[in-house]
Enzyme design. Structure first.
Site, PDB file in Angstrom:
ATOM      1  N   LYS A 158     -14.860   0.894   7.542  1.00  0.00           N
ATOM      2  CA  LYS A 158     -13.475   0.524   7.257  1.00  0.00           C
ATOM      3  C   LYS A 158     -13.008  -0.731   7.989  1.00  0.00           C
ATOM      4  O   LYS A 158     -11.912  -1.230   7.737  1.00  0.00           O
ATOM      5  CB  LYS A 158     -12.538   1.699   7.585  1.00  0.00           C
ATOM      6  CG  LYS A 158     -12.684   2.863   6.624  1.00  0.00           C
ATOM      7  CD  LYS A 158     -11.858   4.069   7.053  1.00  0.00           C
ATOM      8  CE  LYS A 158     -10.372   3.814   7.014  1.00  0.00           C
ATOM      9  NZ  LYS A 158      -9.845   3.628   5.638  1.00  0.00           N
ATOM     10  N   TYR A 189       0.842  -1.202   0.000  1.00  0.00           N
ATOM     11  CA  TYR A 189       0.000   0.000   0.000  1.00  0.00           C
ATOM     12  C   TYR A 189       0.874   1.248   0.000  1.00  0.00           C
ATOM     13  O   TYR A 189       0.701   2.148  -0.832  1.00  0.00           O
ATOM     14  CB  TYR A 189      -0.932   0.004   1.215  1.00  0.00           C
ATOM     15  CG  TYR A 189      -1.583   1.341   1.462  1.00  0.00           C
ATOM     16  CD1 TYR A 189      -2.602   1.797   0.635  1.00  0.00           C
ATOM     17  CD2 TYR A 189      -1.169   2.164   2.507  1.00  0.00           C
ATOM     18  CE1 TYR A 189      -3.191   3.037   0.841  1.00  0.00           C
ATOM     19  CE2 TYR A 189      -1.756   3.401   2.722  1.00  0.00           C
ATOM     20  CZ  TYR A 189      -2.763   3.834   1.886  1.00  0.00           C
ATOM     21  OH  TYR A 189      -3.339   5.065   2.084  1.00  0.00           O
TER      22      TYR A 189
END
Length: 315
Positions: free
Chosen positions: A178, A140
């Site tokens: 999330k 990421y």
């Protein structure tokens, strides 16, 4: 018209709300609602249209003007799961997607504001927007760092605004979808309501129990930075978006406990799978952001968590 990608997500939906507060409703929200629970983030928003991300990309690739003058694209859409190790998926969603939008904007001189991340710094101890300090610990962070590097190469010849924001530890309203990637404040509140206690990691990397330090920034302050750049299309570059002041996880826990007038703080063993892949310290260097002209203030953990806990109790 304004386009907000990731507009049903955490930061994107808060940007949409702030634009509504300014009287703006000519907003095209782009997102992927495979996780249908995210609809709640825009159910109370006033927008002119919604597009699925894949359809949006098809229309971008075809050169579609979307039937209106595009004032800016605010690109918050990405995979932000730091524990995701499918590199092809990550590079497609974070790198290739961003490049496509960047070139669409550059060709039409449309301001392009995008979300980068403090994950680009990884395990480093210097948080300054320079390539030599970028040491991502996961794919990421790498996907974000690589796009920032790409932006640096095109900026010298860009005829329109390109501004990237390296978000530090953002917390606040509209992050409930999330899951494991929600903020520590969100998870601690859930623990407290369920068990009457909150858990933090024991010490690691030379830090005591719960004393690891992060630059925690309230989402409303992140929105303010985005809107400032929207108002200043002459300003481009890559900027840290944090408070410039690190605080401990203990500070967050105590703020959550204070908001609920009680509860116990406990420490749990540090997970083996996170050792060597964990940022024990982050603190944004705001020199470049301040130099660009942004002079807004930032909430402390104590102020921001109190505001967030109040919002959660009311929603």
């Amino acid at each position: 018209m304004l386009i907000v990608t990731g507009g049903a997500g955490f930061i994107g939906s808060n940007i949409v709300q702030a634009l509504n507060a300014r009287g703006r409703e000519d907003i095209l929200v782009v997102d992927d609602l495979t996780d249908g629970t995210k609809f709640a983030n825009i159910a109370d928003a006033r927008i002119c249209d919604y597009l699925d991300k894949d359809e949006f990309l098809r229309r971008i690739a075809s050169g579609d003007s979307f039937g209106d003058r595009i004032e800016a694209i605010i690109h918050q859409g990405a995979c932000s799961t730091t524990t995701e190790w499918d590199g092809r998926y990550m590079m497609e969603n974070n790198y290739a997607y961003s490049k496509t939008l960047l070139h669409y904007c550059l060709e039409r001189r449309i301001p392009f504001l995008y979300a980068s991340s403090a994950a680009t710094y990884g395990g480093g101890q210097v948080f300054c927007e320079e390539p030599q300090y970028e040491r991502p610990l996961n794919v990421y962070g790498y996907s974000k760092a690589l796009f920032d590097q790409y932006v640096r190469r095109v900026l010298p010849t860009a005829d329109s605004q390109v501004a990237g924001f390296r978000y530090f530890n953002v917390y606040g309203p509209r992050e409930q979808h999330k899951g494991s990637m929600a903020s520590v404040a969100f998870h601690l509140r859930n623990q407290l309501l369920k068990d009457g206690s909150v858990n933090l990691f024991e010490g690691c990397d030379g830090y005591g129990d719960g004393e690891q330090r992060r630059d925690f920034i309230y989402v409303g302050d992140v929105v303010d930075v985005n809107l400032w750049f929207l108002d200043h299309p002459e300003v481009s570059g890559i900027y840290n978006v944090g408070t410039g002041r690190s605080q401990t996880f203990n500070d967050v826990a105590h703020a959550v406990l204070k908001a609920h007038e009680g509860g116990e703080l406990q420490y749990v063993p540090f997970p083996e799978h996170l050792k060597g892949r964990y940022q024990s310290f982050t603190e944004a260097d705001l020199t470049r952001l301040r130099g660009a002209g942004f002079d807004g203030s930032f909430l402390t953990v104590e102020e921001g968590v109190a505001r967030y806990m109040e919002w959660l109790q009311q929603n």
